[in-house]
Motif scaffolding. Sequence first.
Motif, PDB file in Angstrom:
ATOM      1  N   GLU A  26    -106.483  90.392  30.289  1.00  0.00           N
ATOM      2  CA  GLU A  26    -106.843  91.265  31.366  1.00  0.00           C
ATOM      3  C   GLU A  26    -105.967  90.839  32.816  1.00  0.00           C
ATOM      4  O   GLU A  26    -105.182  89.794  32.882  1.00  0.00           O
ATOM      5  CB  GLU A  26    -108.184  90.609  31.941  1.00  0.00           C
ATOM      6  N   PRO A  81    -105.191  91.093  37.033  1.00  0.00           N
ATOM      7  CA  PRO A  81    -106.035  90.877  38.416  1.00  0.00           C
ATOM      8  C   PRO A  81    -105.909  91.960  39.247  1.00  0.00           C
ATOM      9  O   PRO A  81    -106.776  92.238  40.086  1.00  0.00           O
ATOM     10  CB  PRO A  81    -105.159  89.812  38.982  1.00  0.00           C
ATOM     11  N   GLN A  82    -104.978  92.992  38.817  1.00  0.00           N
ATOM     12  CA  GLN A  82    -104.817  94.344  39.735  1.00  0.00           C
ATOM     13  C   GLN A  82    -104.250  95.457  39.063  1.00  0.00           C
ATOM     14  O   GLN A  82    -103.745  95.295  37.961  1.00  0.00           O
ATOM     15  CB  GLN A  82    -104.379  94.160  41.232  1.00  0.00           C
ATOM     16  N   SER A  83    -104.373  96.714  39.615  1.00  0.00           N
ATOM     17  CA  SER A  83    -104.178  97.875  38.774  1.00  0.00           C
ATOM     18  C   SER A  83    -103.162  98.798  39.500  1.00  0.00           C
ATOM     19  O   SER A  83    -103.005  99.730  39.192  1.00  0.00           O
ATOM     20  CB  SER A  83    -105.434  98.824  38.670  1.00  0.00           C
ATOM     21  N   LEU A  84    -102.443  98.074  40.553  1.00  0.00           N
ATOM     22  CA  LEU A  84    -101.591  99.102  41.356  1.00  0.00           C
ATOM     23  C   LEU A  84    -100.533  99.750  40.501  1.00  0.00           C
ATOM     24  O   LEU A  84    -100.001  99.081  39.535  1.00  0.00           O
ATOM     25  CB  LEU A  84    -100.905  98.078  42.251  1.00  0.00           C
ATOM     26  N   VAL A 105    -108.871 101.345  34.666  1.00  0.00           N
ATOM     27  CA  VAL A 105    -109.280 100.300  33.858  1.00  0.00           C
ATOM     28  C   VAL A 105    -108.526  99.877  32.700  1.00  0.00           C
ATOM     29  O   VAL A 105    -108.485  98.715  32.075  1.00  0.00           O
ATOM     30  CB  VAL A 105    -110.926 100.621  33.415  1.00  0.00           C
ATOM     31  N   ARG A 155    -106.173  97.133  34.222  1.00  0.00           N
ATOM     32  CA  ARG A 155    -106.936  96.052  34.323  1.00  0.00           C
ATOM     33  C   ARG A 155    -107.286  95.191  32.991  1.00  0.00           C
ATOM     34  O   ARG A 155    -107.078  94.106  33.028  1.00  0.00           O
ATOM     35  CB  ARG A 155    -107.980  96.260  35.240  1.00  0.00           C
ATOM     36  N   ARG A 156    -107.756  95.967  32.031  1.00  0.00           N
ATOM     37  CA  ARG A 156    -108.143  95.522  30.956  1.00  0.00           C
ATOM     38  C   ARG A 156    -107.303  95.576  29.772  1.00  0.00           C
ATOM     39  O   ARG A 156    -107.543  95.035  28.718  1.00  0.00           O
ATOM     40  CB  ARG A 156    -109.641  95.959  30.451  1.00  0.00           C
ATOM     41  N   ARG A 169    -104.504 102.843  42.832  1.00  0.00           N
ATOM     42  CA  ARG A 169    -105.349 101.652  42.769  1.00  0.00           C
ATOM     43  C   ARG A 169    -106.532 101.823  42.446  1.00  0.00           C
ATOM     44  O   ARG A 169    -107.199 102.651  43.123  1.00  0.00           O
ATOM     45  CB  ARG A 169    -104.909 100.612  43.875  1.00  0.00           C
ATOM     46  N   GLY A 170    -107.389 100.711  41.738  1.00  0.00           N
ATOM     47  CA  GLY A 170    -108.693 100.813  41.649  1.00  0.00           C
ATOM     48  C   GLY A 170    -109.213  99.899  42.835  1.00  0.00           C
ATOM     49  O   GLY A 170    -108.699  99.194  43.355  1.00  0.00           O
ATOM     50  N   LEU A 171    -110.690 100.175  43.245  1.00  0.00           N
ATOM     51  CA  LEU A 171    -111.404  99.403  44.329  1.00  0.00           C
ATOM     52  C   LEU A 171    -112.533  98.548  43.455  1.00  0.00           C
ATOM     53  O   LEU A 171    -112.745  97.387  43.782  1.00  0.00           O
ATOM     54  CB  LEU A 171    -111.720 100.176  45.238  1.00  0.00           C
ATOM     55  N   ALA A 172    -113.304  99.311  42.833  1.00  0.00           N
ATOM     56  CA  ALA A 172    -114.742  98.730  42.320  1.00  0.00           C
ATOM     57  C   ALA A 172    -114.723  99.192  40.907  1.00  0.00           C
ATOM     58  O   ALA A 172    -114.861 100.290  40.559  1.00  0.00           O
ATOM     59  CB  ALA A 172    -115.726  98.744  43.238  1.00  0.00           C
ATOM     60  N   TYR A 173    -115.332  98.201  39.906  1.00  0.00           N
ATOM     61  CA  TYR A 173    -115.670  98.548  38.613  1.00  0.00           C
ATOM     62  C   TYR A 173    -117.139  97.954  38.344  1.00  0.00           C
ATOM     63  O   TYR A 173    -117.313  96.726  38.466  1.00  0.00           O
ATOM     64  CB  TYR A 173    -114.820  98.008  37.593  1.00  0.00           C
ATOM     65  N   ASP A 196    -113.841 103.453  40.695  1.00  0.00           N
ATOM     66  CA  ASP A 196    -113.386 104.330  41.575  1.00  0.00           C
ATOM     67  C   ASP A 196    -111.778 103.987  41.442  1.00  0.00           C
ATOM     68  O   ASP A 196    -111.285 103.109  41.161  1.00  0.00           O
ATOM     69  CB  ASP A 196    -113.626 104.478  42.980  1.00  0.00           C
ATOM     70  N   SER A 234    -108.385 105.256  44.157  1.00  0.00           N
ATOM     71  CA  SER A 234    -107.247 105.896  45.079  1.00  0.00           C
ATOM     72  C   SER A 234    -106.039 106.014  45.013  1.00  0.00           C
ATOM     73  O   SER A 234    -105.391 105.219  44.502  1.00  0.00           O
ATOM     74  CB  SER A 234    -107.905 105.098  46.586  1.00  0.00           C
TER      75      SER A 234
END
Lengths: 269, 269
Positions: free
Chosen positions: B162, B164-167, B196, B199-200, B235-239, B245, B247
């Motif tokens: 995993e 920590p971020q998806s940028l 995702v 992130r994963r 980048r993702g905001l909430a899962y 989502d 953006s």
Amino acid sequence: MTHDFDSAIALAPSGPDRFTGSTHPAYANMVGPYGGITCATLLQAVLLHPQRLGTPVALTVNYAGPIADGAFEISARATRTNRSTQHWNLELSQQGVIATTATAVFALRRPSWSSVEASAHGNLPPPAQLPAADLSARLPWTGRYDMRFVDGAFPEPLDGVEQPQSLARVWLRDEPPRPLDFLSLAALCDAFFPRVYTRRRRFTPAGTVTLSAYFHADEAMLASQGTQHVLGVARGLAYHQGFHDQSAEIWGQGGQLLATTHQMVYFRD
Amino acid sequence: MTHDFDSAIALAPSGPDRFTGSTHPAYANMVGPYGGITCATLLQAVLLHPQRLGTPVALTVNYAGPIADGAFEISARATRTNRSTQHWNLELSQQGVIATTATAVFALRRPSWSSVEASAHGNLPPPAQLPAADLSARLPWTGRYDMRFVDGAFPEPLDGVEQPQSLARVWLRDEPPRPLDFLSLAALCDAFFPRVYTRRRRFTPAGTVTLSAYFHADEAMLASQGTQHVLGVARGLAYHQGFHDQSAEIWGQGGQLLATTHQMVYFRD
């Protein structure tokens, strides 16, 4: 006693896929109703629809023309129903003229891996330590919210001094308090005035042309918020040729990201 | 020679407010067509429509169900035409079943105060200094783009560690090169794989359910880009509960923000 919010979004079925409603003076904007109450009213049409599957995932509302004070009709049609997702087309019209169009995505949501990646806003002064803004003389609907700005309050005076950025962080709740649900969360997504006002500190005609709301909250998360303030964070990204966008987050207590929302705003130079 | 992109979005009028088209193997995704080519095809229906006013301001596309390889029909209806803005409803269907719905906002745009407020991404290595990614064995449509990742490349191996971020920051252009226009810009808005995965670092079924694109570019800005790479930042905001989502921004050369785009993605746990 019925909350004005619930009166404003009340709909009566008027045929298959059809509802009637009426604008409410408590949620009036400069012209016509507050855009957020229109979002909630359109979402309500799906929530009341006998074919509805699950809970809201996304809502896009297009403000195609002005809504006159008075009665309106909403058509709500399920365009496609899958096993766990459902798509909707909505139109709000008056005297046969379309004023607002919308699409919605609903889903039967299930537990999954979960994460909030957006940057949280720690150590802000709590609502009780901030004054409540009062713009209701200008905009009736703002009197239906308790708004406490950490920064980015409506610019006063409108002195024309350009600002480098438009960030606003504001505690928000319904006034009088009302437990948070999908409907009030949808309405809150339009509670951020056009960012061009903050940037330019001058008043010009401006208004949302399209707004999308993405719902991250489930019913338990909403219920746990109760009537507490949520934190709205809004900023603009690009301003060009009479339109600008803005993005916002609605944060709940406990670092929960309840919704994200984006819109394009028309503005006159 | 016609670019595959133009072949893929080609439409023939088939009646008032109606067009026919066909999926193109060059833009195939794992199942059905690449979502970005569907965006461009729907936008094309409005651009070809005899009633069309102005240029695109916003496009929302709802992926309601799978699109099978082969022919499809698009209905494009102007829901409201004002003096300087116009709203559209679109539906893509196959054998009478709706697969995709969309709304679009067009406008006659005029010069105005202008600003880019989003944070620019200075001092990134230019495309020529980065290797071109090759995912086309997995996803045919990616072969129609030259993608050079500064960071956030498709995770390989999918080791389940995993992040920590998806940028992601990625230089993008059509392959072979094609001068940028509203159509290819719309298609680029869906060029960011589900956050995702980043992130994963594990593969699960995932796909866009709704996407909005906001167009900040005017025709002169697009023309000045030519066939150069643009910079995509996502980048993702909430899962949460099977949806997240993300953006993204599409930056042109010279610090121009050409488009911003947001989407909700379905993912299996």
